[in-house]
Design a protein around this motif. Structure first.
Motif, PDB file in Angstrom:
ATOM      1  N   UNK A   1       6.522   1.104 -16.915  1.00 12.27           N
ATOM      2  CA  UNK A   1       7.610   1.871 -16.292  1.00 12.27           C
ATOM      3  C   UNK A   1       7.294   2.177 -14.824  1.00 12.27           C
ATOM      4  N   UNK A   2       6.034   2.474 -14.537  1.00 15.44           N
ATOM      5  CA  UNK A   2       5.649   2.745 -13.153  1.00 15.44           C
ATOM      6  C   UNK A   2       5.763   1.493 -12.302  1.00 15.44           C
ATOM      7  N   UNK A   3       5.441   0.338 -12.865  1.00 11.75           N
ATOM      8  CA  UNK A   3       5.572  -0.918 -12.116  1.00 11.75           C
ATOM      9  C   UNK A   3       7.039  -1.197 -11.807  1.00 11.75           C
ATOM     10  N   UNK A   4       7.927  -0.879 -12.750  1.00 16.81           N
ATOM     11  CA  UNK A   4       9.357  -1.034 -12.497  1.00 16.81           C
ATOM     12  C   UNK A   4       9.808  -0.100 -11.374  1.00 16.81           C
ATOM     13  N   UNK A   5       9.239   1.099 -11.340  1.00 18.43           N
ATOM     14  CA  UNK A   5       9.573   2.038 -10.268  1.00 18.43           C
ATOM     15  C   UNK A   5       9.104   1.498  -8.923  1.00 18.43           C
TER      16      UNK A   5
ATOM     17  N   UNK B   1      -1.280  -9.387 -10.670  1.00 15.77           N
ATOM     18  CA  UNK B   1      -0.003  -9.257 -11.387  1.00 15.77           C
ATOM     19  C   UNK B   1       0.894  -8.208 -10.737  1.00 15.77           C
ATOM     20  N   UNK B   2       0.301  -7.121 -10.262  1.00 19.48           N
ATOM     21  CA  UNK B   2       1.092  -6.102  -9.563  1.00 19.48           C
ATOM     22  C   UNK B   2       1.732  -6.686  -8.310  1.00 19.48           C
ATOM     23  N   UNK B   3       0.964  -7.466  -7.562  1.00 18.27           N
ATOM     24  CA  UNK B   3       1.478  -8.059  -6.326  1.00 18.27           C
ATOM     25  C   UNK B   3       2.554  -9.098  -6.612  1.00 18.27           C
TER      26      UNK B   3
ATOM     27  N   UNK C   1       0.834  -1.204   0.000  1.00 15.04           N
ATOM     28  CA  UNK C   1       0.000   0.000   0.000  1.00 15.04           C
ATOM     29  C   UNK C   1       0.865   1.249   0.000  1.00 15.04           C
ATOM     30  N   UNK C   2       1.917   1.250   0.817  1.00 15.38           N
ATOM     31  CA  UNK C   2       2.806   2.402   0.909  1.00 15.38           C
ATOM     32  C   UNK C   2       3.512   2.647  -0.415  1.00 15.38           C
ATOM     33  N   UNK C   3       3.934   1.580  -1.068  1.00 14.88           N
ATOM     34  CA  UNK C   3       4.589   1.706  -2.376  1.00 14.88           C
ATOM     35  C   UNK C   3       3.606   2.238  -3.417  1.00 14.88           C
ATOM     36  N   UNK C   4       2.377   1.736  -3.390  1.00 15.94           N
ATOM     37  CA  UNK C   4       1.356   2.207  -4.338  1.00 15.94           C
ATOM     38  C   UNK C   4       1.031   3.681  -4.075  1.00 15.94           C
ATOM     39  N   UNK C   5       0.934   4.059  -2.810  1.00 15.22           N
ATOM     40  CA  UNK C   5       0.631   5.447  -2.454  1.00 15.22           C
ATOM     41  C   UNK C   5       1.743   6.380  -2.928  1.00 15.22           C
ATOM     42  N   UNK C   6       2.971   5.888  -2.939  1.00 16.98           N
ATOM     43  CA  UNK C   6       4.114   6.684  -3.378  1.00 16.98           C
ATOM     44  C   UNK C   6       3.878   7.245  -4.773  1.00 16.98           C
ATOM     45  N   UNK C   7       3.282   6.421  -5.658  1.00 19.53           N
ATOM     46  CA  UNK C   7       3.042   6.863  -7.027  1.00 19.53           C
ATOM     47  C   UNK C   7       1.671   7.499  -7.219  1.00 19.53           C
ATOM     48  N   UNK C   8       0.648   6.870  -6.642  1.00 21.61           N
ATOM     49  CA  UNK C   8      -0.728   7.220  -7.010  1.00 21.61           C
ATOM     50  C   UNK C   8      -1.547   7.815  -5.881  1.00 21.61           C
ATOM     51  N   UNK C   9      -0.951   7.969  -4.694  1.00 24.51           N
ATOM     52  CA  UNK C   9      -1.731   8.335  -3.511  1.00 24.51           C
ATOM     53  C   UNK C   9      -2.906   7.354  -3.407  1.00 24.51           C
TER      54      UNK C   9
ATOM     55  N   UNK D   1      -5.516   6.910  -5.465  1.00 23.41           N
ATOM     56  CA  UNK D   1      -6.300   6.770  -6.696  1.00 23.41           C
ATOM     57  C   UNK D   1      -6.416   5.323  -7.153  1.00 23.41           C
ATOM     58  N   UNK D   2      -7.537   5.012  -7.787  1.00 25.57           N
ATOM     59  CA  UNK D   2      -7.742   3.719  -8.443  1.00 25.57           C
ATOM     60  C   UNK D   2      -7.103   3.806  -9.816  1.00 25.57           C
ATOM     61  N   UNK D   3      -5.815   3.529  -9.860  1.00 24.82           N
ATOM     62  CA  UNK D   3      -5.032   3.692 -11.090  1.00 24.82           C
ATOM     63  C   UNK D   3      -4.077   2.519 -11.226  1.00 24.82           C
ATOM     64  N   UNK D   4      -3.975   1.995 -12.442  1.00 25.80           N
ATOM     65  CA  UNK D   4      -3.081   0.871 -12.693  1.00 25.80           C
ATOM     66  C   UNK D   4      -1.744   1.376 -13.225  1.00 25.80           C
ATOM     67  N   UNK D   5      -0.638   0.827 -12.752  1.00 20.58           N
ATOM     68  CA  UNK D   5       0.672   1.319 -13.176  1.00 20.58           C
ATOM     69  C   UNK D   5       0.996   0.938 -14.616  1.00 20.58           C
ATOM     70  N   UNK D   6       1.665   1.828 -15.295  1.00 19.24           N
ATOM     71  CA  UNK D   6       2.233   1.498 -16.595  1.00 19.24           C
ATOM     72  C   UNK D   6       3.431   0.564 -16.363  1.00 19.24           C
TER      73      UNK D   6
END
Length: 547
Positions: A171-175, A206-208, A154-162, A164-169
């Motif tokens: 490049x964002x998943x690599x970040x 897949x993200x997990x 959750x903390x890692x996801x919040x880092x990028x998207x706060x 939001x219900x948003x799926x990483x690209x």
């Protein structure tokens, strides 16, 4: 030049020299030793030098700075709280009173949310951003217990998207993976998720898997408050097993349960799925707390979409009549695509409100949702929305969801260890102004008193193993969890005839009884049941730690 010291001073020098030459700083003698291995106990001695155990067995010449007679007491490794929310409470009060008085010497943090990494752009109130910086801050400030942590998905996801219900690209998943790798190098045990809560709810399998693979690169594991513990318990278990398999990492189910009476019968099917996965070579394990009541925020009764985004977005939706109507319709349904705690509780009487922030609502502390609904003249669903809006945020609550029979059955599983899923706080000051789940003060003593001594669900040696060496092995924690030469001197002494929890749902702020002495890294933190004020706790890094 000859120095002529006065005889009393010479005697003092000699005494200091003799003490410094003693082979041990501490000998615990004649205790009933359960070494954490699960083997039968025996009466013996333990010698401690500095922060390590030097000898275990029989010490013939008991020469030490301090000899402690443990006759009639159980001597065991310090307990490991496998799922703790003590991080922020330790920053506020490092004594860790409610846990250290039960013998907890290591807190494992990071179920979904962790102390870093934080994005500077989203963290205006903080000047500390990385996982490692928070661990160092906690250690420098001082704690009575040791602590370790997972990095929160959750903390890692919040880092990028706060929120939001948003799926990483890609490049964002690599970040996100790189954030996990960095936390692993800073000492995280692995990556943890809590999937019933937004924004974790928005993460795909897949993200997990990708985040777990990043943790696995450094020997880490995946832990999860699964996507469902109730109506979709079995599907959620399939997801956890898939993540473990495809990421090639061990996985642990955090606070295992079958939630809601209509799901109690699914527990055996859950066991079968885990057994099958373990037989195939996967390391699937679990932990639990020892109560039929769960605890989380009242917002668990609401659909996750209502909390998407920032705090003000949630409050805005709670104020919108048309949005509220949709939310209430979902909340009052028994069939949803999210974990509906209002439905799982069966009836609003099974939801107990524990802690309010707003003064005008504190009169409802200790009331159940049915009582508050009747008092306000609104439906339970509408009342839940109103209360969170008026409180300007979530409300800590207890939900009575599990069966006592299932609690006992889970304890006997060979891979089951134990956790509080709670803060570690003192029964004093502002803490007394609200309520809390009794597991905060009693989970570990309840195991040893109620379930071991009184009900004999599992024997003492098995309980000690599941409180110590088993979680240490699962989390790849080295040199802790066992009374063995070379291990850190985290040691507890308790009276097996007296150890018991005292906290209840109606009167939770009561310390457990029966824990006599506690040592952390060789320093005595509990002496005759009382806190000494010592703060010898340390950060215990995970397998990928790089200095």
């Amino acid at each position: 030049m000859k120095l002529d010291y006065p005889k009393p001073l010479l005697f003092l020098f000699l005494l200091v020299w003799l003490v410094s030459c003693a082979p041990y700083d501490l000998i615990i003698s004649n205790g009933t030793i359960y070494d954490g291995s699960g083997e039968q106990a025996y009466v013996g001695d333990i010698g401690v030098k500095k922060d390590k155990i030097k000898d275990v067995g029989t010490i013939e010449k008991k020469k030490a700075k301090h000899v402690l007679d443990a006759s009639g007491l159980v001597v065991a490794p310090g307990f490991i709280n496998g799922l703790s929310w003590a991080g922020w409470s330790l920053l506020k009060d490092g004594r860790s009173m409610s846990d250290i008085k039960q013998g907890v010497t290591l807190e494992v943090l990071g179920e979904g949310a962790s102390m870093g990494p934080y994005n500077p752009a989203h963290s205006e109130k903080s000047k500390i951003y990385t996982f490692g910086e928070y661990m160092r801050r906690l250690e420098k400030q001082g704690t009575s217990t040791n602590f370790a942590s997972f990095v929160g998905a959750t903390t890692v996801r919040w880092y990028l998207f706060e929120g939001r219900d948003q799926q990483p690209t890609p490049d964002e998943l690599k970040q996100m993976q790189e954030l996990v790798r960095q936390a692993m190098k800073e000492g995280a045990l692995g990556v943890g998720s809590s999937l019933i809560y937004p924004p974790a709810f928005f993460a795909t399998t897949d993200e997990l898997i990708a985040l777990s693979q990043a943790a696995g690169d450094y020997g880490g594991m995946y832990i999860s408050h699964m996507r469902s513990e109730g109506d979709k318990l079995l599907q959620a278990t399939d997801e956890l097993i898939r993540i473990a398999s495809e990421a090639n990492v061990p996985a642990e189910i955090f606070h295992m349960k079958a939630a809601g009476e209509r799901n109690w019968h699914k527990l055996d099917q859950l066991f079968s799925k885990i057994d099958s996965a373990r037989q195939s070579g996967l390391q699937i394990t679990a932990n639990m707390y020892n109560y039929t009541g769960a605890s989380t925020g009242l917002a668990a009764c609401m659909p996750p979409w209502i909390r998407e985004g920032k705090h003000e977005d949630w409050m805005s939706r709670l104020s919108n009549d048309s949005v509220r109507a949709v939310a209430i319709s979902e909340m009052e349904s028994d069939v949803t695509d999210w974990e509906n705690f209002l439905s799982a509780a069966g009836k609003p009487e099974n939801i107990l409100l524990l802690e309010f922030q707003r003064e005008e609502l504190k009169k409802y502390t200790g009331w159940n949702l049915a009582e508050i609904s009747q008092d306000r003249g609104t439906s339970p669903a509408e009342t839940a929305l109103d209360l969170c809006l008026l409180n300007d945020g979530n409300i800590s609550s207890a939900f009575f969801l599990m069966s006592e029979e299932n609690v006992r059955k889970q304890m006997t599983l060979p891979y089951m260890s134990f956790c509080s899923d709670a803060r570690s706080i003192a029964a004093e000051g502002e803490n007394l102004e609200s309520m809390t789940h009794p597991r905060t003060y009693g989970n570990f003593s309840r195991l040893l008193g109620k379930y071991v001594r009184e009900e004999k669900v599992i024997p003492m040696e098995e309980a000690i193993y599941k409180l110590t060496l088993l979680p240490a092995q699962k989390f790849s924690i080295q040199s802790r969890g066992k009374l063995e030469e070379g291990y850190f001197a985290d040691i507890v002494l308790f009276d097996p005839a007296k150890i018991i929890d005292k906290a209840t749902f109606k009167a939770p702020h009561q310390y457990a009884e029966g824990m006599v002495h506690v040592f952390v890294n060789g320093k005595q933190v509990i002496d005759q049941g009382e806190h000494t004020g010592k703060m010898p706790g340390r950060f215990v890094p995970g397998p990928g730690f790089q200095n």
